[in-house]
Design a protein around this motif. Structure first.
Motif, PDB file in Angstrom:
ATOM      1  N   SER B 274       0.810  -1.225   0.000  1.00 49.10           N
ATOM      2  CA  SER B 274       0.000   0.000   0.000  1.00 49.10           C
ATOM      3  C   SER B 274       0.842   1.272   0.000  1.00 49.10           C
ATOM      4  O   SER B 274       0.528   2.225  -0.718  1.00 49.10           O
ATOM      5  CB  SER B 274      -0.921   0.021   1.218  1.00 49.10           C
ATOM      6  OG  SER B 274      -1.912  -0.966   1.075  1.00 49.10           O
ATOM      7  N   VAL B 275       1.932   1.308   0.799  1.00 54.50           N
ATOM      8  CA  VAL B 275       2.686   2.564   0.878  1.00 54.50           C
ATOM      9  C   VAL B 275       3.477   2.850  -0.399  1.00 54.50           C
ATOM     10  O   VAL B 275       3.950   3.973  -0.586  1.00 54.50           O
ATOM     11  CB  VAL B 275       3.643   2.620   2.101  1.00 54.50           C
ATOM     12  CG1 VAL B 275       2.857   2.561   3.399  1.00 54.50           C
ATOM     13  CG2 VAL B 275       4.693   1.533   2.036  1.00 54.50           C
ATOM     14  N   ALA B 299       5.059  -4.832   5.444  1.00 51.02           N
ATOM     15  CA  ALA B 299       4.155  -3.976   4.657  1.00 51.02           C
ATOM     16  C   ALA B 299       3.086  -3.353   5.551  1.00 51.02           C
ATOM     17  O   ALA B 299       2.791  -2.163   5.449  1.00 51.02           O
ATOM     18  CB  ALA B 299       3.501  -4.790   3.545  1.00 51.02           C
ATOM     19  N   GLN B 300       2.528  -4.163   6.447  1.00 54.36           N
ATOM     20  CA  GLN B 300       1.466  -3.639   7.309  1.00 54.36           C
ATOM     21  C   GLN B 300       2.022  -2.668   8.342  1.00 54.36           C
ATOM     22  O   GLN B 300       1.378  -1.688   8.698  1.00 54.36           O
ATOM     23  CB  GLN B 300       0.704  -4.795   7.968  1.00 54.36           C
ATOM     24  CG  GLN B 300      -0.056  -5.617   6.924  1.00 54.36           C
ATOM     25  CD  GLN B 300      -1.203  -6.430   7.473  1.00 54.36           C
ATOM     26  OE1 GLN B 300      -1.081  -7.037   8.539  1.00 54.36           O
ATOM     27  NE2 GLN B 300      -2.305  -6.477   6.738  1.00 54.36           N
ATOM     28  N   TYR B 303       2.437   0.612   6.632  1.00 64.09           N
ATOM     29  CA  TYR B 303       1.140   1.231   6.365  1.00 64.09           C
ATOM     30  C   TYR B 303       0.569   1.874   7.631  1.00 64.09           C
ATOM     31  O   TYR B 303       0.124   3.030   7.617  1.00 64.09           O
ATOM     32  CB  TYR B 303       0.191   0.160   5.813  1.00 64.09           C
ATOM     33  CG  TYR B 303      -1.148   0.692   5.334  1.00 64.09           C
ATOM     34  CD1 TYR B 303      -1.230   1.842   4.560  1.00 64.09           C
ATOM     35  CD2 TYR B 303      -2.326   0.020   5.643  1.00 64.09           C
ATOM     36  CE1 TYR B 303      -2.449   2.313   4.112  1.00 64.09           C
ATOM     37  CE2 TYR B 303      -3.554   0.479   5.197  1.00 64.09           C
ATOM     38  CZ  TYR B 303      -3.606   1.634   4.437  1.00 64.09           C
ATOM     39  OH  TYR B 303      -4.817   2.092   3.999  1.00 64.09           O
ATOM     40  N   LEU B 304       0.631   1.160   8.740  1.00 61.49           N
ATOM     41  CA  LEU B 304       0.127   1.695  10.006  1.00 61.49           C
ATOM     42  C   LEU B 304       0.934   2.926  10.424  1.00 61.49           C
ATOM     43  O   LEU B 304       0.391   3.908  10.907  1.00 61.49           O
ATOM     44  CB  LEU B 304       0.175   0.629  11.107  1.00 61.49           C
ATOM     45  CG  LEU B 304      -0.698  -0.616  10.887  1.00 61.49           C
ATOM     46  CD1 LEU B 304      -0.573  -1.586  12.064  1.00 61.49           C
ATOM     47  CD2 LEU B 304      -2.166  -0.250  10.686  1.00 61.49           C
ATOM     48  N   GLU B 307      -0.104   5.978   8.407  1.00 67.40           N
ATOM     49  CA  GLU B 307      -1.391   6.519   8.849  1.00 67.40           C
ATOM     50  C   GLU B 307      -1.260   7.263  10.172  1.00 67.40           C
ATOM     51  O   GLU B 307      -1.896   8.281  10.393  1.00 67.40           O
ATOM     52  CB  GLU B 307      -2.431   5.392   8.960  1.00 67.40           C
ATOM     53  CG  GLU B 307      -2.908   4.893   7.623  1.00 67.40           C
ATOM     54  CD  GLU B 307      -3.547   5.977   6.741  1.00 67.40           C
ATOM     55  OE1 GLU B 307      -4.376   6.765   7.257  1.00 67.40           O
ATOM     56  OE2 GLU B 307      -3.228   6.037   5.545  1.00 67.40           O
TER      57      GLU B 307
END
Lengths: 235, 323
Positions: B274-275, B299-300, B303-304, B307
């Motif tokens: 996502s990023v 990856a997560q 992303y967190l 945000e």
């Protein structure tokens, strides 16, 4: 009932559950039931559920899942839901008759499909209008149904050179599949007819006329009937 | 009232975070190609992060204000000019009636996003204001912006300004450094092992060029060597995601972007994280990228983290706007 399935990540905001490797109506029915069951749980992190022939793709919002590894959490919750009894999920299935004007200006490839299979054009129409097709899922374009159950005797390869413009409502054949174009666009399917029905409209609720799990049959109509067809609501 | 399009640019449309909940009806999620730039533009305009914005591509639009407005923009550097004066990216501005804001060719990056405080007064369709260009609904009349169009605001600017204000704070230029990144990270996908070891190595070791027939549906890539080593297995059509890297029989990968179809039948070597989708969205045809595998955990985490940084930034901006 024990379920066999495998779960795969699909990027960092989705996962895919694979229930089998063979296309069948019963497997697809089970997938649609599972989709309905998951929808009914109203998880705040659940963004979207996409059923296909043998898979269910689940889109989640990692920001709405607590903890540092959202995938692990979501996977566990999905596993729990999949193991709970869901066979009683009622899926309403309707039968929808699609009027189609075959051949001529609306079906420029009808003769080619016939000659490829050693048939007369009217035989192709007869064979195409005979079965009740199952709607496995929608995809490709808004409201486009992936139909199962076409007779192999009218199968035909895709056009070597795709057309630049195929109108909305065009009914086509590609390999052993038949389908209905729901929006104007380019495409390589052999076009055998056209329906005056609009299969997708954002002013309707739901916006798609045909839903996964429904059955569909094609009914031949004349040119005059095509032109005088009046759109009525989807009831 | 609102703002008027004097020149539409190459391809400008209204987009938000996209449609959720209709993919099972065959409806693409759509939405902005670069969610990070949309969010940063919205932060500076004092909006919720996912308020609908104008997405401009390659060559920007020219707007005329029909009423006072607070606006901000972020993303590709399209040499923004206000009444003939050069403007700074990521700086909120209050414009007055008659002001003309013009964007040109994207010197750096590919897409620039314009946010207006309060957002645009356009009817959401299937839960989103995003323009679905293929199915022709959403946004303004389901199409790209044209000369003479008016985009109405949801609410007039409350502070009744007859003068032009440039706020004294702006986003750090470092925030747009991602425009120049070439590294695209991906998570190996469900069919990763369908590819031969040679093809997988090739995929990682060669650079890829974005080809000219790339658009909001997908980016077509050209590498020195195609990935054709795989013994073709038939893939039963299944779900796809934004960032899915499909490999058709030609062996030249296609990365699925915002307007992708919900399902697809080509094997996928992986999914872009996502990023890094914003990095990709800012690439023009002819630009080069390289792939690097990462774990889903990594990856997560990224992303967190992104945000969290965005919401911290949002708080700071809200504070500044009160001062």
């Amino acid at each position: 009932m024990s379920e066999s399935y495998q779960i795969y990540p699909l990027g960092d905001s989705a996962l895919m559950v694979e229930f089998g490797q063979q296309i069948s109506a019963s497997l697809n029915q089970r997938i649609l039931q599972k989709a309905r069951h998951l929808e009914n749980q109203h998880y705040p992190w659940l963004d979207d559920i996409v059923p296909a022939y043998t898979t269910l793709t689940i889109f989640y919002n990692p920001l709405k899942v607590e903890g540092s590894f959202p995938y692990g959490k979501v996977k566990k919750m999905i596993e729990r839901e999949l193991s709970s009894a869901t066979d009683e999920e009622e899926l309403s299935s309707r039968h929808i008759r699609i009027p189609v004007c075959y051949g001529g200006e609306f079906g420029p490839d009808l003769e080619e499909v016939a000659s490829l299979n050693g048939l007369q054009p009217e035989d192709v129409v007869k064979i195409h209008t005979d079965p009740s097709y199952r709607v496995f899922f929608l995809g490709f374009s808004p409201g486009f149904p992936f139909l199962g159950g076409m007779n192999e005797r009218i199968a035909a390869p895709r056009k070597k050179v795709p057309r630049k413009k195929i109108p909305e409502g065009a009914v086509g054949i590609a390999g052993q599949q038949t389908g209905i174009y729901t929006q104007e666009g380019p495409g390589g399917w052999q076009i055998i007819g056209r329906t005056p029905l609009s299969l997708f409209s954002v002013s309707q609720n739901p916006p798609a006329l045909i839903m996964p799990g429904d059955t569909v049959s094609f009914v031949p109509i004349s040119r005059e009937e095509f032109y005088s067809w009046e759109e009525t609501g989807w009831e | 009232m609102g703002i008027k399009i004097i020149k539409p640019g190459m391809m400008s449309s209204i987009q938000d975070q996209g449609r959720r909940g209709f993919q099972s009806l065959g409806v693409s999620t759509g939405g902005v190609m670069d969610p990070l730039a949309m969010k940063l533009a919205n932060v500076m305009a004092g909006n919720p992060l996912d308020e609908a914005v104008i997405e401009m591509t390659m060559t920007g639009a020219t707007f005329e204000c029909g009423e006072p407005a607070r606006i901000a923009f972020f993303g590709a550097d399209m040499g923004p000019v206000l009444n003939g004066k050069q403007m700074r990216m990521g700086q909120p501005m209050e414009l007055k009636k008659g002001d003309v804001l013009a964007f040109g060719y994207a010197q750096k990056g590919c897409r620039c996003y314009v946010a207006v405080q309060g957002g645009f007064d356009l009817e959401p369709v299937l839960g989103s204001q995003s323009t679905h260009l293929q199915a022709k609904f959403g946004g303004l009349k389901g199409r790209v912006l044209q000369k003479g169009d008016w985009l109405p605001f949801k609410r007039p600017l409350l502070s009744d300004h007859t003068r032009r204000i440039r706020w004294s704070f702006y986003l750090s230029p470092a925030l747009s450094s991602y425009l120049g990144n070439r590294k695209i990270r991906f998570i190996p996908g469900k069919q990763y092992n369908w590819f031969t070891e040679e093809d997988r190595e090739r995929f990682l070791n060669q650079s890829y060029q974005i080809s000219a027939d790339s658009n909001r549906i997908g980016y077509r890539l050209k590498g020195e060597q195609p990935l054709t080593g795989m013994e073709r297995q038939e893939l039963i059509t299944e779900g796809t995601a934004a960032g899915s890297i499909q490999v058709p029989p030609s062996g030249e990968p296609i990365i699925l972007m915002a307007d992708r179809q919900p399902t697809g039948g080509y094997p996928r070597i992986g999914e872009v994280i996502s990023v890094d989708l914003p990095v990709l969205a800012q690439k023009k045809p002819g630009d080069w990228i390289r792939f690097e595998p990462v774990t889903l955990e990594e990856a997560q985490k990224l992303y967190l983290l992104q945000e969290r940084e965005l919401s911290a930034l949002k708080k700071i901006v809200q504070q500044k706007m009160k001062e």
